[in-house]
Design an enzyme around this catalytic site. Structure first.
Site, PDB file in Angstrom:
ATOM      1  N   HIS A 108       0.829  -1.224   0.000  1.00 46.47           N
ATOM      2  CA  HIS A 108       0.000   0.000   0.000  1.00 46.47           C
ATOM      3  C   HIS A 108       0.862   1.271   0.000  1.00 46.47           C
ATOM      4  O   HIS A 108       1.989   1.241  -0.466  1.00 46.47           O
ATOM      5  CB  HIS A 108      -0.996  -0.047   1.165  1.00 46.47           C
ATOM      6  CG  HIS A 108      -1.703  -1.369   1.243  1.00 46.47           C
ATOM      7  ND1 HIS A 108      -2.734  -1.724   0.405  1.00 46.47           N
ATOM      8  CD2 HIS A 108      -1.468  -2.464   2.011  1.00 46.47           C
ATOM      9  CE1 HIS A 108      -3.126  -2.968   0.669  1.00 46.47           C
ATOM     10  NE2 HIS A 108      -2.377  -3.445   1.645  1.00 46.47           N
ATOM     11  N   GLU A 133       1.549 -11.731   5.844  1.00 50.52           N
ATOM     12  CA  GLU A 133       0.587 -11.001   6.679  1.00 50.52           C
ATOM     13  C   GLU A 133       1.155 -11.098   8.095  1.00 50.52           C
ATOM     14  O   GLU A 133       1.064 -12.137   8.748  1.00 50.52           O
ATOM     15  CB  GLU A 133      -0.799 -11.641   6.597  1.00 50.52           C
ATOM     16  CG  GLU A 133      -1.404 -11.671   5.194  1.00 50.52           C
ATOM     17  CD  GLU A 133      -2.107 -10.371   4.793  1.00 50.52           C
ATOM     18  OE1 GLU A 133      -1.979  -9.369   5.532  1.00 50.52           O
ATOM     19  OE2 GLU A 133      -2.760 -10.366   3.736  1.00 50.52           O
TER      20      GLU A 133
END
Ligand code: ZN
Length: 188
Positions: free
Chosen positions: A12, A152
């Site tokens: 991101h 993650e």
């Protein structure tokens, strides 16, 4: 001396915050983890015979398109591509780490296995496993035969695992770096 180039990809950035919870944004947490990771990778004691050059897809709060991230990895002929992300869950009570790989990449399996050896130390006892997924950065790096994982690191929305705190960020970076080094030291 074994020399490798690792591309570190903080997910991101810029207009894309990633997961957001309680004022915290995924983009702001994965960046310091990625920078700490690069720090740990860049230093290896002389006796270990391993030199790692780190290249980042971003080092600031900027938007980088996914194709550009893969282009960087391809351009520097990366020996591994490490994408750093955070999870979120509907009930805000999940915890633990996940490692994602693209199906069929043998080298990525070895990389993921090495990281999996240590990653449970981020939130002990909560490793959620190595999983196969069709993420853009994994699929496109697989086409270039670059070993790649998407990690993650944890759940941004679980107050019991405060990933915005630097101590857990540093622990995460250290154990991921340890796994990557183990992988590189075992490449023939
Ligand atoms: Zn993400």
């Amino acid at each position: 001396m074994k020399k490798y180039t690792i591309v570190i990809d903080p997910g991101h950035g810029g207009k894309d915050p990633g997961a957001v919870y309680a004022g915290y944004k995924e983009k702001d947490i994965v960046l310091p983890i990625a920078l700490y990771l690069g720090g740990f990778l860049s230093y290896t004691p002389h006796e270990v015979n391993l030199e790692i050059n780190c290249v980042y897809t971003r080092t600031a709060d900027i938007y980088v398109p996914l194709r550009d991230r893969v282009f960087i990895a391809n351009n520097v002929k990366a020996d591994a591509f490490i994408s750093i992300h955070l999870n979120a869950s509907p009930k805000h009570n999940a915890k633990g780490e996940e490692i994602w790989i693209y199906p069929g990449s043998i080298k990525s399996v070895k990389l993921a296995d090495s990281i999996a050896t240590y990653i449970d130390e981020i939130v002990p006892g909560k490793f959620r496993g190595i999983k196969e997924g069709n993420f853009y950065v994994l699929r496109e790096t697989a086409k270039k035969k670059i070993p790649a994982v998407l990690i993650e690191v944890g759940f941004i929305d679980n107050p019991n695992t405060p990933l915005h705190c630097f101590n857990i960020q540093i622990r995460a970076a250290f154990v991921i770096a340890t796994g990557i080094k183990k992988y590189l030291l075992n490449i023939e």
